[in-house]
Scaffold this active site. Structure first.
Site, mmCIF file in Angstrom:
data_model
loop_
_atom_site.group_PDB
_atom_site.id
_atom_site.type_symbol
_atom_site.label_atom_id
_atom_site.label_comp_id
_atom_site.label_asym_id
_atom_site.label_seq_id
_atom_site.Cartn_x
_atom_site.Cartn_y
_atom_site.Cartn_z
ATOM 1 N N GLN A 131 61.196 -1.020 33.454
ATOM 2 C CA GLN A 131 60.103 -0.507 34.571
ATOM 3 C C GLN A 131 59.266 0.495 33.489
ATOM 4 O O GLN A 131 59.967 1.765 33.551
ATOM 5 C CB GLN A 131 60.517 -0.120 35.752
ATOM 6 C CG GLN A 131 59.568 0.802 36.553
ATOM 7 C CD GLN A 131 58.194 0.059 36.870
ATOM 8 O OE1 GLN A 131 58.111 -1.112 36.930
ATOM 9 N NE2 GLN A 131 56.911 0.800 37.055
ATOM 10 N N TYR A 264 60.277 -0.558 42.886
ATOM 11 C CA TYR A 264 58.777 -0.567 43.515
ATOM 12 C C TYR A 264 58.509 -1.942 44.416
ATOM 13 O O TYR A 264 59.446 -2.968 44.181
ATOM 14 C CB TYR A 264 57.653 -0.535 42.388
ATOM 15 C CG TYR A 264 57.862 0.806 41.705
ATOM 16 C CD1 TYR A 264 57.174 1.835 42.337
ATOM 17 C CD2 TYR A 264 58.509 0.769 40.377
ATOM 18 C CE1 TYR A 264 57.353 2.906 41.590
ATOM 19 C CE2 TYR A 264 58.343 1.950 39.863
ATOM 20 C CZ TYR A 264 57.872 3.324 40.468
ATOM 21 O OH TYR A 264 57.987 4.565 40.011
ATOM 22 N N GLY A 266 55.932 -3.970 43.910
ATOM 23 C CA GLY A 266 55.528 -4.930 42.581
ATOM 24 C C GLY A 266 55.244 -4.162 41.394
ATOM 25 O O GLY A 266 54.895 -3.027 41.645
ATOM 26 N N GLU A 268 52.464 -4.672 37.982
ATOM 27 C CA GLU A 268 51.689 -5.718 37.743
ATOM 28 C C GLU A 268 51.726 -6.129 36.136
ATOM 29 O O GLU A 268 50.686 -6.013 35.535
ATOM 30 C CB GLU A 268 50.002 -5.068 38.008
ATOM 31 C CG GLU A 268 50.034 -3.685 37.336
ATOM 32 C CD GLU A 268 50.373 -2.429 37.763
ATOM 33 O OE1 GLU A 268 49.712 -1.136 37.480
ATOM 34 O OE2 GLU A 268 51.236 -2.353 38.778
ATOM 35 N N HIS A 292 47.849 -7.382 45.837
ATOM 36 C CA HIS A 292 47.700 -6.124 45.422
ATOM 37 C C HIS A 292 47.920 -6.125 43.684
ATOM 38 O O HIS A 292 46.855 -5.904 42.718
ATOM 39 C CB HIS A 292 48.597 -4.958 45.747
ATOM 40 C CG HIS A 292 48.379 -3.652 45.226
ATOM 41 N ND1 HIS A 292 47.575 -2.816 45.510
ATOM 42 C CD2 HIS A 292 48.930 -3.129 44.265
ATOM 43 C CE1 HIS A 292 47.625 -1.738 45.103
ATOM 44 N NE2 HIS A 292 48.305 -1.880 43.930
ATOM 45 N N GLU A 293 48.842 -6.945 43.306
ATOM 46 C CA GLU A 293 49.293 -6.890 41.975
ATOM 47 C C GLU A 293 48.175 -8.008 41.226
ATOM 48 O O GLU A 293 47.825 -7.791 40.131
ATOM 49 C CB GLU A 293 50.734 -7.548 41.676
ATOM 50 C CG GLU A 293 51.727 -6.884 42.641
ATOM 51 C CD GLU A 293 51.699 -5.090 42.254
ATOM 52 O OE1 GLU A 293 51.256 -4.894 41.151
ATOM 53 O OE2 GLU A 293 52.267 -4.349 43.029
ATOM 54 N N HIS A 296 45.445 -6.050 40.411
ATOM 55 C CA HIS A 296 45.322 -5.241 39.032
ATOM 56 C C HIS A 296 45.144 -5.683 37.840
ATOM 57 O O HIS A 296 45.010 -5.391 36.877
ATOM 58 C CB HIS A 296 46.969 -4.705 38.959
ATOM 59 C CG HIS A 296 47.294 -3.546 39.695
ATOM 60 N ND1 HIS A 296 46.418 -2.312 39.412
ATOM 61 C CD2 HIS A 296 48.412 -3.190 40.537
ATOM 62 C CE1 HIS A 296 47.050 -1.323 40.043
ATOM 63 N NE2 HIS A 296 48.178 -1.557 40.830
ATOM 64 N N GLU A 315 44.671 2.621 41.224
ATOM 65 C CA GLU A 315 45.080 2.112 42.433
ATOM 66 C C GLU A 315 44.124 1.963 43.606
ATOM 67 O O GLU A 315 44.102 1.163 44.500
ATOM 68 C CB GLU A 315 46.295 3.124 42.712
ATOM 69 C CG GLU A 315 47.592 3.034 41.906
ATOM 70 C CD GLU A 315 48.017 1.672 41.838
ATOM 71 O OE1 GLU A 315 47.778 0.555 42.703
ATOM 72 O OE2 GLU A 315 49.038 1.390 41.062
ATOM 73 N N ASP A 372 56.356 10.732 37.690
ATOM 74 C CA ASP A 372 57.201 10.114 38.825
ATOM 75 C C ASP A 372 57.178 11.241 39.972
ATOM 76 O O ASP A 372 57.377 10.665 41.082
ATOM 77 C CB ASP A 372 58.859 9.990 38.195
ATOM 78 C CG ASP A 372 58.886 8.849 37.263
ATOM 79 O OD1 ASP A 372 57.950 8.065 37.120
ATOM 80 O OD2 ASP A 372 59.773 8.668 36.460
ATOM 81 N N TYR A 380 46.393 5.503 46.054
ATOM 82 C CA TYR A 380 46.075 4.351 46.687
ATOM 83 C C TYR A 380 45.148 4.629 47.950
ATOM 84 O O TYR A 380 43.976 3.735 47.875
ATOM 85 C CB TYR A 380 47.434 3.738 47.237
ATOM 86 C CG TYR A 380 48.342 3.180 46.070
ATOM 87 C CD1 TYR A 380 48.650 2.016 45.844
ATOM 88 C CD2 TYR A 380 49.246 4.133 45.548
ATOM 89 C CE1 TYR A 380 49.401 1.475 45.030
ATOM 90 C CE2 TYR A 380 50.046 3.954 44.531
ATOM 91 C CZ TYR A 380 50.318 2.544 44.339
ATOM 92 O OH TYR A 380 51.353 2.171 43.522
ATOM 93 N N ARG A 560 64.092 -0.288 46.741
ATOM 94 C CA ARG A 560 62.632 -0.100 46.691
ATOM 95 C C ARG A 560 62.459 1.449 47.244
ATOM 96 O O ARG A 560 62.828 1.662 48.300
ATOM 97 C CB ARG A 560 62.047 -1.035 47.672
ATOM 98 C CG ARG A 560 60.462 -1.069 47.343
ATOM 99 C CD ARG A 560 60.062 -2.149 48.454
ATOM 100 N NE ARG A 560 58.583 -2.181 48.409
ATOM 101 C CZ ARG A 560 57.578 -2.797 49.249
ATOM 102 N NH1 ARG A 560 58.384 -3.971 50.035
ATOM 103 N NH2 ARG A 560 56.416 -2.824 49.337
#
Length: 612
Positions: A131, A264, A266, A268, A292-293, A296, A315, A372, A380, A560
């Site tokens: 990630q 997360y 998701g 992308e 959503h993904e 992206h 976002e 982070d 978003y 998550r």
């Protein structure tokens, strides 16, 4: 424009292509790599360049095949360190050089999570996933780790022969590893230029199923059929997105369902969206994460924020597009319902950070801030609220979607800043500049807290949720017998989530009320993670002690962050169980993703020193 989160010298050199040869070593939890970066000089007489790296052991560097001197600078708390390379020759503007770095990752690389067989669904084989967003790619490959730079890539990945590798790229065949016939080399090509944070790799006991003409779902065999059912509308969503935003340029659109510790909802990654198994609710109700993904693929991957300070460009536009897909598939009332729900998520984030916290700015300064730590629903939902406000001012969804599509075409294959976006907005709507000048841009962009304007969303689908939540809030002890299981029958999963969200915005309900709610609605039995998460928070907040072990179980059964962090925080604020929250965290920390563990530790006020 410099990126406060990167050491790399983007004004001198740009990476055009990466060639990766990776050897995944499960016994030592490291990746041994050789990376060849094709770099273009942007100035004359250049002979030095800087790459980002973090906890990498660099063995050698070559430039066009000749040995090059290199040093690693001092380590920064979250940026890693600069890898300073001195070329054995000068370059002129426009010339290319191939810089080859031989290196090895650290077992604690922040981009990677190594799972033991026990941490997987199958319990037999180990598993690795990456990630990289926002600034973790540098712990996996030395690179210009900034979203302002885009490049293509080719990769060859050697893994044990009983495992499968997939990447954020087009699969390009496989062969037995010539160095070791117990291993297989999987090959990948990514012909579309993309930023480093979208490089992704997964290695595990993976299977796949076809779910559409350009889509497969990948996961361990335990999840694969469930996932194929859950994501069966993927092609319809892709087509809805193409009708709105233009052609999908990435070739395949596959979905990979990860083990539960993925932090997360998701991610992308191009050609291969990563998804949390918490989406597998059995009723397709959580597939808006996939919308959503998919979105992206245009906003984020094709047009990218130039630095993480402009993350809202990724976002906010993606949420806007995701909800436009929802509109074309479910109708405008559904989009309005989702938008109103998003406003509550924003209110939640602002409450958590504090209304004066500069990280609640739409465009925050990230000078010396770890991206982070800045992650929240603000980019978003504040981003979406701005775009929706502009849509209302400028003539409605069709008119504004025309702008979004044009913005995507204008900046495709590149990166943008907020100023560039705003200048293009003024150019596109040149006949409505007087309207645009009425917008309080400074309040929207650079002021903390909630936005200056609250859009008036249509409440048609929310009314039933509002009415039921108000009944519970106003009910006295003697009224509790009026609640029946049938209250819930007419509500969709989305509406049950909204009902619980509304209750979470109020003062805690009396314990008698939540016990009665369980008795009549049996929310403990819900398999929908979004419902269960809100229900357990509600119970803990009302100090129902029986809910504490269930909340801790959910916080640790999956990782998550949207669920894990608030559940830990909720139990931590229940004084009687504060120590229990810390104890549960300490005992599960080893199985958590490094980013999740670091942020939960901060939430529980555990000193960073103990996390080394």
């Amino acid at each position: 424009m410099s990126d406060p989160c990167s050491f790399s010298s983007v004004s001198h050199f740009l990476t055009r292509h990466l060639n990766l040869a990776l050897h995944v070593d499960f016994s030592r939890h490291v990746i041994k790599g050789v990376i060849a970066l094709t770099m273009e000089a942007l100035q004359d007489r250049l002979h030095a360049l800087t790459l980002d790296c973090r906890d990498l052991q660099v063995f050698s560097v070559k430039a066009n095949g000749q040995a090059a001197r290199f040093t690693t600078g001092p380590k920064h708390t979250f940026k890693g360190a600069p890898l300073e390379i001195t070329l054995p020759f000068d370059l002129s503007r426009g010339q290319h050089v191939i810089v080859e770095v031989t290196y090895e990752t650290s077992p604690t690389a922040t981009a990677l999570q190594w799972l033991s067989p026990e941490q997987t669904a199958g319990k037999e084989k180990p598993y690795l996933f990456s990630q990289c967003q926002a600034h973790h790619c540098r712990s996996m490959v030395p690179c210009q780790d900034t979203p302002s730079v885009k490049h293509t890539y080719y990769a060859q990945v050697s893994v044990p022969k009983d495992l499968v590798a997939v990447m954020s790229a087009v699969r390009d065949g496989q062969e037995v590893d010539p160095q070791d016939n117990e291993r297989i080399i999987y090959k990948f090509r990514q012909p579309v230029p993309m930023p480093s944070y979208l490089i992704a790799i997964v290695v595990g006991a993976l299977e796949s199923r076809e779910i559409g003409p350009r889509s497969r779902v990948w996961s361990e065999k335990e999840y694969v059929d469930k996932a194929a059912f859950e994501f069966s509308e993927t092609e319809a969503m892709l087509q809805a997105a193409e009708a709105l935003a233009g052609p999908y340029v990435w070739g395949p659109y596959d979905i990979l369902v990860l083990p539960p510790s993925f932090p997360y909802g998701g991610m992308e990654n191009p050609c291969l969206t990563f998804a949390t198994p918490t989406l597998l609710a059995g009723d397709k109700s959580l597939s808006n994460v996939i919308a959503h993904e998919i979105s992206h693929s245009w906003t984020g991957n094709l047009v990218t924020n130039k630095t993480w300070e402009h993350f809202w460009l990724n976002e906010g536009h993606t949420v806007y597009l995701e909800r436009m897909i929802g509109r074309s598939m479910e109708g405008e009332p559904f989009r309005q319902f989702k938008a109103a729900g998003g406003w509550k998520e924003l209110q939640d984030s602002v409450n958590t950070f504090g209304a004066n916290n500069p990280l609640t700015n739409l465009v925050p300064s990230l000078q010396d801030v770890d991206p982070d730590d800045a992650f929240s629903s603000v980019p978003y939902e504040k981003g979406f609220a701005l775009l929706y406000h502009l849509e209302e001012l400028l003539g409605g969804p069709e008119v504004f979607m025309g702008f979004v599509k044009s913005y995507i075409q204008m900046f495709a294959y590149g990166s943008a800043t907020t100023d560039e976006w705003k200048n293009y907005l003024f150019t596109y709507f040149k006949d409505k500049v007087d309207v645009l000048n009425q917008v309080d841009w400074h309040a929207w962009m650079f002021t903390p807290g909630m936005p200056p304007v609250k859009p008036q969303y249509d409440t048609t689908l929310a009314d039933a949720c509002i009415a039921l939540s108000q009944r519970w809030i106003k009910a006295a002890e003697q009224d509790l017998s009026s609640f029946k299981a049938s209250d819930m029958k007419p509500l969709s999963s989305h509406q049950v989530i909204e009902f619980l969200s509304l209750l979470l915005q109020e003062a805690a309900l009396p314990l008698t009320h939540v016990k009665k709610m369980q008795e009549v609605y049996d929310l403990n039995a819900s398999k929908n993670a979004e419902i269960r998460f809100r229900w357990l928070r509600l119970c803990v907040r009302s100090r129902w002690e029986e809910a504490v072990p269930m909340a801790m179980k959910m916080a640790t059964d999956q990782g998550r962050m949207k669920f894990t962090r608030p559940l830990f925080r909720e139990v931590f604020t229940f004084d009687k169980y504060r120590d229990e929250a810390v104890r549960m965290f300490q005992s599960h920390r080893g199985a958590m993703h490094p980013v999740t563990a670091g942020l939960v530790a901060k939430d529980l006020k555990i000193q960073a020193s103990s996390s080394l």
